[in-house]
Write a protein that holds these residues in place. Structure first.
Motif: not given
Length: 135
Positions: A47-50, A81-87
């Motif tokens: 989860p959260g990987a680029s 879903f949107q992560g921090p910034g543009r991620v």
């Protein structure tokens, strides 16, 4: 018997090819391919990987993984879903989670059968040797 590096490389590639074909055939009954199932697995595991990292983990190029995720989004197996910034991050939908679980059962059956001729000690030795090659 003595095996050359070429022999061992070919044996590894042949085993991988046999696994790929067997896994693809088994997963076909669920409506997904091995490539799609692998993407679902890595999205769940990381989860959260680029996108780049998920592409590496699922043995895809960045471009191929982008195309793959677009398809998985279209058929409702993942969501963005949107992560921090543009991620942008991905996660499985309930349907994606169910297909991953069903696929995992099928994958395990193929792999257990594939390694059935090895006893536990031999499987451990093979795993240790392959891990050593990758360090």
């Amino acid at each position: 018997m003595r095996y050359t590096s070429e022999d061992v490389g070919l044996l590894i590639k042949t085993t991988q090819y046999r696994h790929h074909r067997g896994l693809d055939a088994s997963l076909a009954a669920t409506g997904i391919s091995l490539v799609q199932w692998s993407a679902l697995r890595e999205i769940e595991r990381n989860p959260g990987a680029s996108m780049h990292r998920l592409a590496e983990l699922s043995f895809n190029s960045d471009q191929a993984f982008g195309t793959l995720t677009a398809r998985l989004l279209r058929v409702g197996l993942i969501e963005r879903f949107q992560g921090p910034g543009r991620v942008t991050h991905h996660r499985l939908t309930p349907r994606g989670t169910e297909l991953l679980r069903e696929g995992r059962k099928r994958v395990m059956k193929v792999l257990v059968l594939s390694f059935a001729s090895l006893d536990e000690k031999e499987r451990d030795m093979l795993g240790t040797l392959l891990a050593k090659l990758l360090t």
